[in-house]
Design a protein around this motif. Structure first.
Motif, PDB file in Angstrom:
ATOM      1  N   VAL A 182       0.862  -1.175   0.000  1.00  0.00           N
ATOM      2  CA  VAL A 182       0.000   0.000   0.000  1.00  0.00           C
ATOM      3  C   VAL A 182       0.901   1.227   0.000  1.00  0.00           C
ATOM      4  N   THR A 183       0.708   2.132  -0.929  1.00  0.00           N
ATOM      5  CA  THR A 183       1.543   3.325  -0.992  1.00  0.00           C
ATOM      6  C   THR A 183       1.132   4.313   0.099  1.00  0.00           C
ATOM      7  N   VAL A 184       2.054   5.197   0.446  1.00  0.00           N
ATOM      8  CA  VAL A 184       1.740   6.223   1.426  1.00  0.00           C
ATOM      9  C   VAL A 184       0.601   7.103   0.914  1.00  0.00           C
ATOM     10  N   LYS A 185       0.590   7.378  -0.390  1.00  0.00           N
ATOM     11  CA  LYS A 185      -0.481   8.181  -0.977  1.00  0.00           C
ATOM     12  C   LYS A 185      -1.836   7.476  -0.811  1.00  0.00           C
ATOM     13  N   GLN A 186      -1.869   6.154  -1.063  1.00  0.00           N
ATOM     14  CA  GLN A 186      -3.119   5.404  -0.886  1.00  0.00           C
ATOM     15  C   GLN A 186      -3.545   5.387   0.571  1.00  0.00           C
ATOM     16  N   ARG A 187      -2.570   5.143   1.464  1.00  0.00           N
ATOM     17  CA  ARG A 187      -2.876   5.153   2.902  1.00  0.00           C
ATOM     18  C   ARG A 187      -3.479   6.486   3.324  1.00  0.00           C
ATOM     19  N   ASP A 188      -2.869   7.584   2.883  1.00  0.00           N
ATOM     20  CA  ASP A 188      -3.354   8.909   3.272  1.00  0.00           C
ATOM     21  C   ASP A 188      -4.737   9.197   2.694  1.00  0.00           C
ATOM     22  N   SER A 189      -5.010   8.655   1.503  1.00  0.00           N
ATOM     23  CA  SER A 189      -6.327   8.811   0.905  1.00  0.00           C
ATOM     24  C   SER A 189      -7.379   8.086   1.738  1.00  0.00           C
ATOM     25  N   TRP A 190      -7.062   6.876   2.175  1.00  0.00           N
ATOM     26  CA  TRP A 190      -7.973   6.117   3.041  1.00  0.00           C
ATOM     27  C   TRP A 190      -8.129   6.797   4.394  1.00  0.00           C
ATOM     28  N   LEU A 191      -7.047   7.389   4.888  1.00  0.00           N
ATOM     29  CA  LEU A 191      -7.096   8.067   6.178  1.00  0.00           C
ATOM     30  C   LEU A 191      -8.011   9.283   6.103  1.00  0.00           C
ATOM     31  N   GLU A 192      -7.969   9.980   4.973  1.00  0.00           N
ATOM     32  CA  GLU A 192      -8.830  11.144   4.777  1.00  0.00           C
ATOM     33  C   GLU A 192     -10.291  10.739   4.655  1.00  0.00           C
ATOM     34  N   ASP A 193     -10.536   9.614   3.986  1.00  0.00           N
ATOM     35  CA  ASP A 193     -11.899   9.084   3.846  1.00  0.00           C
ATOM     36  C   ASP A 193     -11.875   7.595   4.168  1.00  0.00           C
ATOM     37  N   PRO A 194     -12.021   7.215   5.453  1.00  0.00           N
ATOM     38  CA  PRO A 194     -11.903   5.816   5.855  1.00  0.00           C
ATOM     39  C   PRO A 194     -12.907   4.880   5.187  1.00  0.00           C
ATOM     40  N   TYR A 195     -14.000   5.431   4.640  1.00  0.00           N
ATOM     41  CA  TYR A 195     -14.999   4.589   3.973  1.00  0.00           C
ATOM     42  C   TYR A 195     -14.618   4.293   2.519  1.00  0.00           C
ATOM     43  N   SER A 196     -13.531   4.894   2.039  1.00  0.00           N
ATOM     44  CA  SER A 196     -13.083   4.629   0.661  1.00  0.00           C
ATOM     45  C   SER A 196     -12.123   3.451   0.577  1.00  0.00           C
ATOM     46  N   CYS A 197     -11.703   2.919   1.719  1.00  0.00           N
ATOM     47  CA  CYS A 197     -10.767   1.786   1.736  1.00  0.00           C
ATOM     48  C   CYS A 197     -11.420   0.579   1.081  1.00  0.00           C
ATOM     49  N   ASP A 198     -10.734  -0.025   0.110  1.00  0.00           N
ATOM     50  CA  ASP A 198     -11.354  -1.085  -0.699  1.00  0.00           C
ATOM     51  C   ASP A 198     -10.959  -2.500  -0.294  1.00  0.00           C
ATOM     52  N   ILE A 199     -10.351  -2.678   0.887  1.00  0.00           N
ATOM     53  CA  ILE A 199     -10.078  -4.055   1.301  1.00  0.00           C
ATOM     54  C   ILE A 199     -11.383  -4.685   1.785  1.00  0.00           C
ATOM     55  N   PRO A 200     -11.497  -6.018   1.760  1.00  0.00           N
ATOM     56  CA  PRO A 200     -12.760  -6.666   2.125  1.00  0.00           C
ATOM     57  C   PRO A 200     -13.164  -6.417   3.578  1.00  0.00           C
ATOM     58  N   GLU A 201     -14.454  -6.371   3.793  1.00  0.00           N
ATOM     59  CA  GLU A 201     -15.015  -6.252   5.137  1.00  0.00           C
ATOM     60  C   GLU A 201     -14.539  -7.417   5.997  1.00  0.00           C
ATOM     61  N   GLY A 202     -14.207  -7.120   7.269  1.00  0.00           N
ATOM     62  CA  GLY A 202     -13.794  -8.183   8.186  1.00  0.00           C
ATOM     63  C   GLY A 202     -12.378  -8.673   7.967  1.00  0.00           C
ATOM     64  N   THR A 203     -11.552  -7.846   7.312  1.00  0.00           N
ATOM     65  CA  THR A 203     -10.152  -8.223   7.110  1.00  0.00           C
ATOM     66  C   THR A 203      -9.237  -7.126   7.652  1.00  0.00           C
ATOM     67  N   TYR A 204      -7.954  -7.453   7.730  1.00  0.00           N
ATOM     68  CA  TYR A 204      -6.958  -6.461   8.118  1.00  0.00           C
ATOM     69  C   TYR A 204      -5.687  -6.678   7.299  1.00  0.00           C
ATOM     70  N   ILE A 205      -4.926  -5.614   7.130  1.00  0.00           N
ATOM     71  CA  ILE A 205      -3.612  -5.702   6.500  1.00  0.00           C
ATOM     72  C   ILE A 205      -2.568  -5.416   7.578  1.00  0.00           C
ATOM     73  N   SER A 206      -1.577  -6.292   7.686  1.00  0.00           N
ATOM     74  CA  SER A 206      -0.477  -6.091   8.614  1.00  0.00           C
ATOM     75  C   SER A 206       0.679  -5.411   7.891  1.00  0.00           C
ATOM     76  N   GLN A 207       1.262  -4.402   8.521  1.00  0.00           N
ATOM     77  CA  GLN A 207       2.379  -3.643   7.929  1.00  0.00           C
ATOM     78  C   GLN A 207       2.067  -3.246   6.480  1.00  0.00           C
ATOM     79  N   PRO A 208       0.962  -2.563   6.232  1.00  0.00           N
ATOM     80  CA  PRO A 208       0.528  -2.280   4.859  1.00  0.00           C
ATOM     81  C   PRO A 208       1.533  -1.471   4.044  1.00  0.00           C
TER      82      PRO A 208
END
Length: 209
Positions: A54-80
Motif C-alpha cells: 500500500v503506498t503512502v499516498k493510498q494510505r493517506d487517501s484512506w485516512l482522509e476518507d476511511p470509507y473509501s478503503c477497498d479491502i474486504p469487510e472483516g479483514t486487516y492488513i499487517s504492515q501495509p
C-alpha cells in the motif's frame, strides 16, 4: 457492540508486550506486541488480507476518507506500507478503515517513543508499558493537536531545505552528505497511564467505533 469496539476493549485488557519479543507468558507463545494485537483481531473473526505494498499516498487517501478503503469487510492488513512506515494495521469493520499503530516501552518509561514518526491524526495508538504491565489507547490528534502536527511538518521541511543547501556545498569524493532525522521527544516525564485525560482519551476511541 461492534466487533471493533470489542477488539479495543480486549486490547485494553492486554498486559505488556515488547514490540519485538514477548514479556508475558499469559498469551500462547505470542512473540511480539503486534502479534498479540493480531491474535485479538483473529479471535474476533477477522482474517489477514494479503494485499501488500500500500503506498503512502493510498494510505493517506484512506485516512482522509476511511470509507473509501477497498479491502474486504472483516479483514486487516499487517504492515501495509512496510515495516518502516506506519501504521501496523489497517482494519476494515462496518465499511470503515481503522488505522492501528502499536507502541511499547520497557523499564520505567511511561510514555511512548515516536522516534521519527509524528503522531498522526486518525491513528489509534495501542501503547503498552512494562512499568505498569498495562495497555492504553488514544488517537494521535489527542496527543499531537492538528496545529502542532502542521508546525512539526513545517519544521521538518525547513531542515530538509537546510540539508539540501549545505549538501550542495560538500565536496566529499565518497558522496558523504548530511541527513537530518526527525526525532520526537517528551519533555517533563509525561506519564500516559496516570495522566488525568487517560480515561477520556480511551473513551473517545471506543465511542468512535
Amino acid at each position: 457492540m461492534s466487533k471493533m469496539r470489542n477488539i479495543l476493549n480486549q486490547i485494553l485488557e492486554m498486559p505488556y508486550y515488547r514490540n519485538y519479543a514477548a514479556a508475558s507468558g499469559l498469551v500462547h507463545n505470542i512473540s511480539k506486541h503486534e502479534d498479540a494485537v493480531a491474535d485479538i483481531l483473529c479471535g474476533n473473526g477477522f482474517t489477514e488480507h494479503q494485499k501488500k505494498g500500500v503506498t503512502v499516498k493510498q494510505r493517506d487517501s484512506w485516512l482522509e476518507d476511511p470509507y473509501s478503503c477497498d479491502i474486504p469487510e472483516g479483514t486487516y492488513i499487517s504492515q501495509p506500507c512496510g515495516t518502516h512506515n506506519s501504521p501496523d494495521f489497517i482494519v476494515k469493520d462496518q465499511g470503515k478503515a481503522h488505522f492501528i499503530e502499536c507502541k511499547s516501552v520497557s523499564g520505567a518509561t511511561k510514555s511512548p517513543m515516536y522516534n521519527s514518526g509524528v503522531p498522526k491524526d486518525g491513528y489509534i495508538y495501542v501503547f503498552s508499558a512494562q512499568a505498569y504491565d498495562e495497555t492504553t489507547i488514544f488517537f494521535g490528534e489527542d496527543v499531537m493537536p492538528p496545529g502542532d502536527y502542521a508546525l512539526m511538518q513545517e519544521l521538518i521541511s525547513e531542515h530538509r531545505a537546510l540539508d539540501a543547501k549545505y549538501n550542495a556545498l560538500l565536496s566529499s569524493p565518497y558522496g558523504i552528505k548530511h541527513y537530518t532525522r526527525p526525532m520526537m521527544n517528551h519533555v517533563g516525564g509525561i506519564n500516559y497511564f496516570t495522566h488525568p485525560r487517560r480515561a477520556e482519551l480511551e473513551t473517545r476511541v471506543l465511542d468512535s467505533v
